[in-house]
Design a protein around this motif. Structure first.
Motif, mmCIF file in Angstrom:
data_model
loop_
_atom_site.group_PDB
_atom_site.id
_atom_site.type_symbol
_atom_site.label_atom_id
_atom_site.label_comp_id
_atom_site.label_asym_id
_atom_site.label_seq_id
_atom_site.Cartn_x
_atom_site.Cartn_y
_atom_site.Cartn_z
ATOM 1 N N THR A 21 0.804 -1.226 0.000
ATOM 2 C CA THR A 21 0.000 0.000 0.000
ATOM 3 C C THR A 21 0.837 1.277 0.000
ATOM 4 N N ARG A 22 2.157 1.128 0.157
ATOM 5 C CA ARG A 22 3.043 2.312 0.186
ATOM 6 C C ARG A 22 4.329 2.008 -0.563
ATOM 7 N N GLY A 23 5.033 3.047 -0.983
ATOM 8 C CA GLY A 23 6.385 2.929 -1.504
ATOM 9 C C GLY A 23 6.496 1.992 -2.698
ATOM 10 N N ILE A 24 7.512 1.146 -2.670
ATOM 11 C CA ILE A 24 7.746 0.206 -3.773
ATOM 12 C C ILE A 24 6.536 -0.721 -3.916
ATOM 13 N N GLY A 25 5.991 -1.157 -2.798
ATOM 14 C CA GLY A 25 4.839 -2.070 -2.823
ATOM 15 C C GLY A 25 3.636 -1.470 -3.524
ATOM 16 N N TYR A 43 -1.055 -4.719 4.409
ATOM 17 C CA TYR A 43 -0.335 -3.658 5.121
ATOM 18 C C TYR A 43 -0.420 -3.924 6.617
ATOM 19 N N HIS A 44 0.270 -3.080 7.398
ATOM 20 C CA HIS A 44 0.364 -3.367 8.838
ATOM 21 C C HIS A 44 -0.447 -2.419 9.688
ATOM 22 N N GLY A 45 -0.264 -1.103 9.500
ATOM 23 C CA GLY A 45 -0.912 -0.174 10.427
ATOM 24 C C GLY A 45 -1.402 1.115 9.806
ATOM 25 N N ASN A 46 -0.924 1.467 8.632
ATOM 26 C CA ASN A 46 -1.247 2.763 8.045
ATOM 27 C C ASN A 46 -2.553 2.657 7.232
ATOM 28 N N ASN A 91 6.726 -10.837 -1.766
ATOM 29 C CA ASN A 91 7.134 -10.523 -0.388
ATOM 30 C C ASN A 91 7.947 -9.242 -0.416
ATOM 31 N N ASN A 92 7.258 -8.141 -0.131
ATOM 32 C CA ASN A 92 7.877 -6.820 -0.231
ATOM 33 C C ASN A 92 7.966 -6.103 1.120
ATOM 34 N N ALA A 93 7.122 -6.477 2.090
ATOM 35 C CA ALA A 93 7.108 -5.751 3.371
ATOM 36 C C ALA A 93 8.492 -5.805 4.004
ATOM 37 N N ASN A 156 21.782 -6.320 10.771
ATOM 38 C CA ASN A 156 20.473 -6.994 10.844
ATOM 39 C C ASN A 156 19.801 -7.037 9.456
ATOM 40 N N TYR A 157 19.756 -5.897 8.808
ATOM 41 C CA TYR A 157 19.068 -5.782 7.506
ATOM 42 C C TYR A 157 19.815 -6.573 6.426
ATOM 43 N N ALA A 158 21.155 -6.447 6.397
ATOM 44 C CA ALA A 158 21.943 -7.173 5.391
ATOM 45 C C ALA A 158 21.785 -8.678 5.583
ATOM 46 N N TYR A 189 19.050 2.110 -4.067
ATOM 47 C CA TYR A 189 18.323 3.146 -3.302
ATOM 48 C C TYR A 189 17.171 3.705 -4.133
ATOM 49 N N ILE A 190 15.982 3.590 -3.588
ATOM 50 C CA ILE A 190 14.744 3.958 -4.286
ATOM 51 C C ILE A 190 14.029 5.034 -3.460
ATOM 52 N N ARG A 191 13.462 6.007 -4.152
ATOM 53 C CA ARG A 191 12.777 7.097 -3.434
ATOM 54 C C ARG A 191 11.452 6.631 -2.835
ATOM 55 N N THR A 192 11.423 6.396 -1.526
ATOM 56 C CA THR A 192 10.188 6.057 -0.798
ATOM 57 C C THR A 192 10.306 6.688 0.594
ATOM 58 N N GLU A 193 9.266 6.489 1.412
ATOM 59 C CA GLU A 193 9.332 7.032 2.781
ATOM 60 C C GLU A 193 10.496 6.437 3.558
HETATM 61 N N1 LIG Z 1 13.385 2.116 -0.535
HETATM 62 C C1 LIG Z 1 14.560 1.605 -0.840
HETATM 63 O O1 LIG Z 1 15.508 2.318 -1.192
HETATM 64 C C2 LIG Z 1 14.769 0.119 -0.788
HETATM 65 C C3 LIG Z 1 15.991 -0.381 -1.258
HETATM 66 C C4 LIG Z 1 16.196 -1.759 -1.239
HETATM 67 C C5 LIG Z 1 15.209 -2.598 -0.768
HETATM 68 N N2 LIG Z 1 14.031 -2.076 -0.300
HETATM 69 C C6 LIG Z 1 13.029 -3.014 0.201
HETATM 70 O O2 LIG Z 1 11.839 -2.832 -0.525
HETATM 71 C C7 LIG Z 1 10.713 -3.109 0.316
HETATM 72 C C8 LIG Z 1 9.765 -1.914 0.315
HETATM 73 O O3 LIG Z 1 10.473 -0.776 0.767
HETATM 74 P P1 LIG Z 1 9.788 0.670 0.829
HETATM 75 O O4 LIG Z 1 10.891 1.657 0.823
HETATM 76 O O5 LIG Z 1 8.707 0.775 -0.183
HETATM 77 O O6 LIG Z 1 9.167 0.627 2.311
HETATM 78 P P2 LIG Z 1 8.069 1.585 3.004
HETATM 79 O O7 LIG Z 1 7.759 2.752 2.139
HETATM 80 O O8 LIG Z 1 8.587 1.839 4.396
HETATM 81 O O9 LIG Z 1 6.784 0.618 3.077
HETATM 82 C C9 LIG Z 1 6.845 -0.548 3.837
HETATM 83 C C10 LIG Z 1 5.573 -1.343 3.659
HETATM 84 O O10 LIG Z 1 5.696 -2.551 4.430
HETATM 85 C C11 LIG Z 1 4.568 -2.689 5.288
HETATM 86 N N3 LIG Z 1 4.950 -3.395 6.511
HETATM 87 C C12 LIG Z 1 5.965 -3.117 7.360
HETATM 88 N N4 LIG Z 1 5.961 -3.984 8.392
HETATM 89 C C13 LIG Z 1 4.921 -4.834 8.190
HETATM 90 C C14 LIG Z 1 4.371 -5.921 8.920
HETATM 91 N N5 LIG Z 1 4.907 -6.343 10.082
HETATM 92 N N6 LIG Z 1 3.271 -6.557 8.412
HETATM 93 C C15 LIG Z 1 2.712 -6.147 7.240
HETATM 94 N N7 LIG Z 1 3.179 -5.120 6.511
HETATM 95 C C16 LIG Z 1 4.274 -4.450 6.982
HETATM 96 C C17 LIG Z 1 4.137 -1.240 5.576
HETATM 97 O O11 LIG Z 1 2.776 -1.234 6.031
HETATM 98 P P3 LIG Z 1 2.126 0.136 6.681
HETATM 99 O O12 LIG Z 1 1.951 1.092 5.527
HETATM 100 O O13 LIG Z 1 0.841 -0.301 7.272
HETATM 101 O O14 LIG Z 1 3.134 0.632 7.686
HETATM 102 C C18 LIG Z 1 4.348 -0.619 4.195
HETATM 103 O O15 LIG Z 1 3.235 -0.901 3.365
HETATM 104 C C19 LIG Z 1 11.293 -3.429 1.694
HETATM 105 O O16 LIG Z 1 11.409 -4.817 1.864
HETATM 106 C C20 LIG Z 1 12.666 -2.791 1.648
HETATM 107 O O17 LIG Z 1 13.561 -3.417 2.534
HETATM 108 C C21 LIG Z 1 13.798 -0.740 -0.301
#
Ligand SMILES: NC(=O)c1ccc[n+]([C@@H]2O[C@H](COP(=O)([O-])OP(=O)(O)OC[C@H]3O[C@@H](n4cnc5c(N)ncnc54)[C@H](OP(=O)(O)O)[C@@H]3O)[C@@H](O)[C@H]2O)c1
Length: 251
Positions: A21-25, A43-46, A91-93, A156-158, A189-193
């Protein structure tokens, strides 16, 4: 949400997108809906972001905690009842809780491992039997460039993101004969929250290390998901890891 079932059009099959529902997802949800899938975005809480996502994309949205095994089983069962069994799982969360290892609390270690990696087990476990019975499935796991190369402050993340790669290869081997593919995308690195919350000087420093000279857009990840989720186009791609990072790291 009661109205979900009426809103979502199943078309090519049901695609579940965690963190959809947010960002890349959100970009993945939008692109899969465009391509004719009935998308269930978890999604989880938003709640507001979920409402906006449903309005913008026509996807169904479901609240669940991907860290919790029973929550994943229950939401997949609910989606199957509302829309049909999943043909695609993304699996994107994911979350980050950065800190140098010598200062990292156990809470931040476990939260990141469980949200990014255990979630893949929980969600795949909930859908893979159905895919095996159907003789068809597409699973795409969103890892990270930092799971490939490591990153200071992200042990942890790596670890979680590297774990997703091994997990996907093992599941691909187990599933290939059932016409199920399991692939990994490692975004740079991708532009998201998630990245907007980083200090500007850290971001500037990172952008200097990207040969493309910019961060990526969520849609640039989503289009690769669409390819891997396609019944024909991605059929012979299995256990593969795709780097989408503007040349930052060439694995
Ligand atoms: N952005 C980057 O630069 C980047 C780079 C490499 C990899 N990634 C990976 O790409 C994926 C998406 O990243 P993003 O930047 O789009 O993240 P984001 O904007 O922070 O969005 C995270 C999403 O995951 C959901 N989420 C988090 N914890 C959860 C849980 N326990 N149960 C269910 N849903 C949960 C959030 O739900 P709510 O909206 O309800 O909080 C939100 O929809 C992640 O796995 C991240 O590690 C991102």
């Amino acid at each position: 949400m009661e109205e979900n079932g009426l809103m979502a059009k199943v078309g090519k099959g049901v695609a579940i997108v965690t963190g959809g529902t947010r960002g890349i997802g959100l970009a993945i949800t939008r692109v899969l809906a465009r391509d004719g899938f009935g998308v269930a975005a978890i999604y989880h809480g938003n709640d507001q972001a979920a409402k906006d996502c449903r309005k913008q994309t026509g996807a169904a949205v479901y609240k669940a905690d991907v860290v919790d095994f029973d929550s994943c089983a229950a939401v997949c069962k609910k989606i199957a009842g509302d829309m049909g069994a999943a043909a695609v799982l993304v699996n994107n969360a994911g979350i980050t809780r950065d800190g140098m290892l010598h200062k990292m609390d156990p809470e931040n270690w476990h939260a990141v491992i469980e949200t990014n990696l255990t979630s893949c087990y929980n969600m795949c476990r909930a859908v893979v039997s159905g895919m095996r019975e159907a003789g068809y499935g597409r699973i795409v796991n969103i890892s990270s460039v930092n799971g490939q190369k490591g990153q200071l402050g992200q042990a942890n993340y790596a670890a979680a993101k590297a774990g997703m790669i091994g997990f996907s290869k093992a599941l691909a081997l187990e599933s290939a004969a059932k016409n199920i593919t399991v692939n990994v995308i490692c975004p740079g690195y991708i532009r998201t929250e998630m990245t907007e919350s980083m200090p500007p000087n850290v971001l500037d420093n990172i952008i200097r290390q990207i040969p493309a000279g910019r961060m990526g857009a969520p849609e640039e990840i989503a289009e690769m998901v669409a390819y891997l989720a396609d019944r024909e186009k991605g059929a012979f791609v299995n256990g593969a890891t795709f780097s989408i990072n503007g040349g930052q790291y060439m694995a």
